[in-house]
Motif scaffolding. Structure first.
Motif, mmCIF file in Angstrom:
data_model
loop_
_atom_site.group_PDB
_atom_site.id
_atom_site.type_symbol
_atom_site.label_atom_id
_atom_site.label_comp_id
_atom_site.label_asym_id
_atom_site.label_seq_id
_atom_site.Cartn_x
_atom_site.Cartn_y
_atom_site.Cartn_z
ATOM 1 N N GLU A 213 0.782 -1.360 0.107
ATOM 2 C CA GLU A 213 0.105 0.262 -0.041
ATOM 3 C C GLU A 213 0.937 1.295 -0.032
ATOM 4 O O GLU A 213 0.611 2.117 -0.775
ATOM 5 C CB GLU A 213 -0.869 -0.150 1.414
ATOM 6 N N GLU A 215 4.101 1.404 -1.121
ATOM 7 C CA GLU A 215 4.484 1.458 -2.421
ATOM 8 C C GLU A 215 3.627 1.872 -3.403
ATOM 9 O O GLU A 215 4.014 2.869 -4.143
ATOM 10 C CB GLU A 215 4.894 0.157 -2.898
ATOM 11 N N THR A 216 2.320 1.781 -3.463
ATOM 12 C CA THR A 216 1.444 2.323 -4.326
ATOM 13 C C THR A 216 1.058 3.743 -4.261
ATOM 14 O O THR A 216 1.118 4.698 -5.163
ATOM 15 C CB THR A 216 -0.013 1.618 -4.233
ATOM 16 N N MET A 217 1.230 4.129 -2.747
ATOM 17 C CA MET A 217 1.048 5.435 -2.758
ATOM 18 C C MET A 217 2.221 6.240 -2.951
ATOM 19 O O MET A 217 1.891 7.463 -3.679
ATOM 20 C CB MET A 217 0.861 5.955 -0.747
ATOM 21 N N LEU A 219 3.941 5.508 -5.634
ATOM 22 C CA LEU A 219 3.854 5.328 -7.338
ATOM 23 C C LEU A 219 2.850 6.393 -7.800
ATOM 24 O O LEU A 219 2.830 6.852 -9.061
ATOM 25 C CB LEU A 219 3.519 4.046 -7.606
ATOM 26 N N LEU A 305 9.361 3.958 3.377
ATOM 27 C CA LEU A 305 9.635 5.062 2.580
ATOM 28 C C LEU A 305 11.061 4.972 1.942
ATOM 29 O O LEU A 305 11.182 5.770 0.823
ATOM 30 C CB LEU A 305 9.212 6.236 3.466
#
Lengths: 307, 227
Positions: A213, A215-217, A219, A305
């Motif tokens: 999640e 990682e998606t944020m 991206l 992060l």
């Protein structure tokens, strides 16, 4: 600018709260883990009060007595008492004059029904007790100082100071209580560090589950702050619930345990101690829980992060 | 707008994903990157949004080197490019509405803009009746459409779709390509990476074929493209 910051803050708080509600299982695990830490710290806080009460009671029983020559007037002893108070100030916890009559009365009370002592008194024929000053001090090294002071400044009317007979006992009592206090502090610190580490690890595991999640944020272009802040809010909400849970357990438990504790340690009222220190306890619980939730989630999210 | 200058990418397992790629994509183009699995299509997308770093060469977006961007600039770059990922990359704790609204929150859109735009985009991709569902409650096609909705909600300058037909039946594939064609007609640069011949047949514009990390063909659409 201010409006957009406020909107952003509102969203972060909302995301944090929504995440807390939606990740039900992991949120409640975090709440329970933080609650264990806070419960332990609260219990140590109460135990500290209890052990302090026990230590005070033991120390209060340690005292020295300065005996005065037969015929010394109580007014003369009062002058010496005031002199000691002036000289040693607050270091004297308790000082009282015991007249020969009071000493005899104490003796009779203590050995009432023991014919051997009664007969011994009858044979002496008169009150054999001397007037004395009973002195209780806060620190073990002061007993020697007070004894020396009395023999140096009031030797003319002083018969004896029974410190030197009790020196070993007094030192042993003070050493034992101070060792208990140190052991308590070290054990509390170790235990707190241990449970804090356990809390850190379990929060890290729950954040690890959200790594994709995060990682998606990243991206979709979310800033570091916008990613980590909702997790931190989620952690702090968990902390707040944990503090609430512990308060709901500690308060009624203390109320109902007060009579049992008082029967074990006479003179220590758990509920009274809690009431007197409630502000401190609540501060420790709430600030501690919020801080634990804050710092552990921050460190855990920061790790993902950086990747 | 997008430029790959002598770009090579060697992964740590000694797999050469891209080998000396020189490629330029102009604003408003519809580019289909084709090639078999492992040809380097996904790596190309990852390099552009700096999810990966090239081993050699430079990648430029709007004249600026992607490699030299700082954290803030990388966030801004990713906000300017909408990506539809092969594995969707949806936020599992957010609803359909929340997944799309999140991107608008990231760029700092107001509440009223979010309330106005999200339902509109969900209507376009046919998910208007699924706003409160969570990703795990959606079918593969619905997830794909949600990923597209999320990629285009903030009207990015470029939309990149990595295998948009992956796991979809032909009917859903046609739907998705139709949506991408519409976005392109509105002036957005669209880059589609696929190995699906049906997708290639349905798209118009430039087709770049990759094989073992090299460009083997760069041409305009012909119906029977072979790679």
């Amino acid at each position: 600018m201010i409006m957009s910051r406020l909107t952003s803050l509102k969203r972060v708080l909302l995301f944090g709260w929504t995440n807390f509600k939606r990740a039900r299982e992991s949120s409640w695990i975090t709440v329970l883990v933080i609650a264990v830490v806070i419960f332990l710290v609260s219990a140590l806080f109460l135990l500290n009060g209890l052990s302090q009460a026990v230590i005070n009671q033991v120390q209060e029983r340690v005292s020295i007595a300065a005996y005065f020559q037969r015929g010394t007037a109580v007014s003369e002893i009062a002058v010496i008492r005031d002199d000691l108070k002036d000289h040693f100030g607050d270091q004297i916890q308790d000082i009282k004059i015991v007249s020969p009559e009071e000493a005899l009365s104490h003796f009779l009370d203590r050995y009432r029904g023991d014919p051997l002592y009664q007969r011994a008194l009858e044979q002496v024929g008169e009150n054999p007790f001397l007037a004395s000053l009973d002195i209780t001090l806060g620190e073990v090294h002061l007993y020697a100082e007070v004894a020396d002071y009395l023999t140096q400044h009031h030797a003319d009317i002083l018969s004896k100071v029974d410190y030197h007979h009790r020196e070993d006992v007094i030192e042993r009592v003070f050493n034992t209580t101070s060792r208990i206090q140190w052991f308590g502090v070290v054990a509390a610190l170790l235990l707190t560090v241990l449970v804090v580490l356990i809390a850190f690890s379990s929060i890290r595991v729950s954040i690890h589950a959200a790594r994709s999640e995060i990682e998606t944020m990243k991206l979709v272009g979310a800033s570091s702050w916008f990613i980590k802040a909702p997790f931190v809010v989620q952690g702090m909400v968990s902390g707040l619930f944990a503090a609430l849970l512990v308060i709901l357990i500690i308060l009624p438990a203390s109320y109902f345990l007060t009579p049992s504790v008082e029967s074990l340690v006479p003179g220590f009222n758990l509920w009274e101690y809690l009431s007197e220190n409630i502000v401190w306890l609540l501060a420790i619980q709430i600030i501690g829980a919020l801080f634990l939730g804050f710092i552990s989630t921050l460190l855990a999210v920061q790790r993902y992060l950086k990747k | 707008m997008i430029k790959f200058d002598q770009v090579s990418k060697l992964y740590s397992n000694s797999c050469l994903a891209l080998d000396n790629i020189n490629l330029e994509i102009k604003q408003g183009e519809f580019v289909t990157i084709v090639g078999k699995s492992g040809a380097g299509k996904t790596t190309l997308i990852k390099l552009l949004i700096r999810e990966e770093l090239p081993t050699e060469g430079q990648v430029y977006f709007d004249g600026q080197s992607v490699l030299e961007m700082n954290r803030r600039q990388i966030c801004q770059l990713r906000q300017r490019i909408g990506v539809v990922y092969q594995d969707y990359k949806l936020l599992p704790q957010q609803t359909v509405y929340g997944n799309v609204a999140y991107v608008l929150s990231v760029i700092g859109a107001s509440d009223s803009e979010i309330e106005r735009d999200v339902p509109r985009v969900l209507e376009i991709v046919g998910l208007a009746d699924k706003t409160d569902d969570f990703p795990h409650q959606l079918s593969g096609g619905e997830k794909q459409r949600l990923a597209i909705a999320r990629a285009l909600i903030h009207q990015p300058e470029v939309i990149m779709a990595d295998e948009p037909s992956g796991n979809l039946d032909p009917y859903n594939t046609w739907d998705i390509i139709e949506v991408l064609n519409k976005i392109h007609q509105m002036g957005t640069t669209v880059v589609v990476a696929t190995h699906d011949k049906d997708v290639i047949a349905q798209t118009e514009g430039r087709v770049i074929a990759l094989n073992q990390g090299r460009i083997i063909r760069d041409d305009y659409q012909t119906r029977n493209f072979v790679f």
